[in-house]
Design an enzyme around this catalytic site. Structure first.
Site, PDB file in Angstrom:
ATOM      1  N   LYS A 185       0.630  -1.265   0.038  1.00 57.11           N
ATOM      2  CA  LYS A 185      -0.045  -0.020   0.019  1.00 57.11           C
ATOM      3  C   LYS A 185       0.876   1.260   0.065  1.00 57.11           C
ATOM      4  O   LYS A 185       2.176   1.195   0.337  1.00 57.11           O
ATOM      5  CB  LYS A 185      -0.901   0.122   1.297  1.00 57.11           C
TER       6      LYS A 185
ATOM      7  N   TYR B 248     -12.588  -1.926  -3.682  1.00 51.80           N
ATOM      8  CA  TYR B 248     -12.892  -2.202  -2.388  1.00 51.80           C
ATOM      9  C   TYR B 248     -14.648  -1.839  -2.340  1.00 51.80           C
ATOM     10  O   TYR B 248     -14.892  -1.369  -1.094  1.00 51.80           O
ATOM     11  CB  TYR B 248     -12.140  -1.158  -1.320  1.00 51.80           C
TER      12      TYR B 248
ATOM     13  N   PHE C 175     -15.511   3.629   7.145  1.00 57.93           N
ATOM     14  CA  PHE C 175     -14.085   3.996   6.763  1.00 57.93           C
ATOM     15  C   PHE C 175     -14.114   3.933   4.981  1.00 57.93           C
ATOM     16  O   PHE C 175     -12.825   4.265   4.471  1.00 57.93           O
ATOM     17  CB  PHE C 175     -13.030   3.215   7.406  1.00 57.93           C
TER      18      PHE C 175
ATOM     19  N   ARG D  38      -2.110 -14.608   5.006  1.00 56.15           N
ATOM     20  CA  ARG D  38      -2.528 -13.888   5.883  1.00 56.15           C
ATOM     21  C   ARG D  38      -1.932 -14.062   7.297  1.00 56.15           C
ATOM     22  O   ARG D  38      -1.616 -13.074   8.052  1.00 56.15           O
ATOM     23  CB  ARG D  38      -4.026 -14.318   6.119  1.00 56.15           C
TER      24      ARG D  38
ATOM     25  N   THR E  44      -5.396  -7.184  10.778  1.00 55.09           N
ATOM     26  CA  THR E  44      -5.581  -5.887   9.832  1.00 55.09           C
ATOM     27  C   THR E  44      -5.106  -4.834  10.573  1.00 55.09           C
ATOM     28  O   THR E  44      -4.463  -3.734   9.950  1.00 55.09           O
ATOM     29  CB  THR E  44      -7.028  -5.777   9.704  1.00 55.09           C
TER      30      THR E  44
ATOM     31  N   ARG F 159       2.802  -6.573   8.940  1.00 58.19           N
ATOM     32  CA  ARG F 159       2.023  -5.556   9.556  1.00 58.19           C
ATOM     33  C   ARG F 159       2.798  -4.976  11.087  1.00 58.19           C
ATOM     34  O   ARG F 159       2.678  -3.584  11.264  1.00 58.19           O
ATOM     35  CB  ARG F 159       0.570  -5.776   9.614  1.00 58.19           C
TER      36      ARG F 159
ATOM     37  N   ASN G 105      -2.190   0.099   6.697  1.00 56.91           N
ATOM     38  CA  ASN G 105      -1.479  -1.020   7.333  1.00 56.91           C
ATOM     39  C   ASN G 105      -0.777  -1.787   6.367  1.00 56.91           C
ATOM     40  O   ASN G 105      -0.556  -3.053   6.384  1.00 56.91           O
ATOM     41  CB  ASN G 105      -2.802  -1.869   7.718  1.00 56.91           C
TER      42      ASN G 105
ATOM     43  N   HIS H 183      -2.209  -5.524   1.611  1.00 55.65           N
ATOM     44  CA  HIS H 183      -3.319  -6.018   1.276  1.00 55.65           C
ATOM     45  C   HIS H 183      -3.343  -7.520   1.212  1.00 55.65           C
ATOM     46  O   HIS H 183      -2.219  -7.784   0.490  1.00 55.65           O
ATOM     47  CB  HIS H 183      -4.237  -5.568   0.441  1.00 55.65           C
TER      48      HIS H 183
ATOM     49  N   GLU I 281      -9.278 -10.420  -7.333  1.00 55.61           N
ATOM     50  CA  GLU I 281      -8.608  -9.225  -7.432  1.00 55.61           C
ATOM     51  C   GLU I 281      -7.468  -9.555  -8.054  1.00 55.61           C
ATOM     52  O   GLU I 281      -6.948  -8.518  -8.756  1.00 55.61           O
ATOM     53  CB  GLU I 281      -8.157  -9.218  -5.827  1.00 55.61           C
TER      54      GLU I 281
HETATM   55  P1  CMP Z   1      -7.447  -4.592   3.570  1.00 58.66           P
HETATM   56  O1  CMP Z   1      -6.909  -5.778   4.270  1.00 58.66           O
HETATM   57  O2  CMP Z   1      -6.503  -3.976   2.484  1.00 58.66           O
HETATM   58  O3  CMP Z   1      -9.044  -4.674   3.315  1.00 58.66           O
HETATM   59  C1  CMP Z   1      -9.922  -3.677   3.454  1.00 58.66           C
HETATM   60  C2  CMP Z   1      -9.026  -2.554   4.446  1.00 58.66           C
HETATM   61  O4  CMP Z   1     -10.152  -1.548   5.085  1.00 58.66           O
HETATM   62  C3  CMP Z   1      -8.193  -3.101   5.464  1.00 58.66           C
HETATM   63  O5  CMP Z   1      -7.265  -3.764   4.624  1.00 58.66           O
HETATM   64  C4  CMP Z   1      -7.756  -1.788   6.203  1.00 58.66           C
HETATM   65  O6  CMP Z   1      -6.819  -1.090   5.525  1.00 58.66           O
HETATM   66  C5  CMP Z   1      -9.197  -0.918   6.036  1.00 58.66           C
HETATM   67  N1  CMP Z   1      -9.857  -0.984   7.197  1.00 58.66           N
HETATM   68  C6  CMP Z   1     -10.397  -1.760   7.761  1.00 58.66           C
HETATM   69  N2  CMP Z   1     -11.030  -1.342   9.019  1.00 58.66           N
HETATM   70  C7  CMP Z   1     -10.818   0.076   9.015  1.00 58.66           C
HETATM   71  C8  CMP Z   1     -10.820   0.981  10.005  1.00 58.66           C
HETATM   72  N3  CMP Z   1     -11.747   0.763  11.136  1.00 58.66           N
HETATM   73  N4  CMP Z   1     -10.633   2.084   9.626  1.00 58.66           N
HETATM   74  C9  CMP Z   1     -10.016   2.467   8.693  1.00 58.66           C
HETATM   75  N5  CMP Z   1      -9.570   1.491   7.524  1.00 58.66           N
HETATM   76  C10 CMP Z   1     -10.033   0.442   7.883  1.00 58.66           C
END
Ligand code: CMP
Length: 138
Positions: A10, A50, A58, A86, A92, A103, A113, A116, A127
């Site tokens: 990212k 997304y 969010f 994962r 996450t 992470r 984070n 992905h 994807e």
């Molecule tokens: P990702 O695995 O890319 O898939 C969805 C993304 O949404 C996740 O990683 C986070 O970066 C983002 N995300 C999930 N929960 C939150 C949150 N509470 N606030 C902001 N971003 C979020």
């Protein structure tokens, strides 16, 4: 059980100079690179990628962040790839990620984070083909 997953490095990890270390980690952990490229998502494309999170509070922040800079997109191969990847990237929310995970090492917040990882075999296929044609996968 499929042997492929999809990942993005990212914009936060790209800006912080972690792309090389992260790709090196993928390889050292036994993931074979099937496809890899640096690209940048427009707001529209990030929103499409997304779309499943459209109703989440969010979503706007996520789309803005994911279109804020270049990313690296990749398809990776390993036995039981989705679950194995994962585990490698960790939770996450980096505050909850296990020691040594990508992470834990490189992410700064739940929104920014670092990486992905697909959450299912079905999404890994969807994807991966969002970014790569069949001719770009080896
Ligand atoms: P990702 O695995 O890319 O898939 C969805 C993304 O949404 C996740 O990683 C986070 O970066 C983002 N995300 C999930 N929960 C939150 C949150 N509470 N606030 C902001 N971003 C979020």
């Amino acid at each position: 059980m499929s042997n492929r997953t999809f990942t993005m490095i990212k914009p936060d990890a790209m800006k912080n100079g972690h792309a090389g270390a992260i790709i090196d980690r993928f390889i050292k952990e036994g993931f074979r690179i099937v496809a890899l490229k640096q690209t940048k998502l427009s707001e529209e494309k990030a929103g499409e990628f997304y779309a499943v999170h459209r109703e989440r509070p969010f979503y706007g922040e996520l789309v803005e962040f994911m279109s804020s800079g270049v990313i690296v997109a990749a398809i990776l191969e390993k036995e039981n790839a989705v679950a194995a990847f994962r585990e490698l990237i960790g939770a996450t929310n980096p505050a909850q990620a296990a020691e040594g995970t990508i992470r834990k090492l490189y992410a700064t917040s739940i929104g920014e984070n670092a990486v992905h990882g697909s959450d299912s075999d079905e999404n890994a296929k969807i994807e991966g083909s969002f970014f790569f044609s069949g001719l770009e996968q080896f």
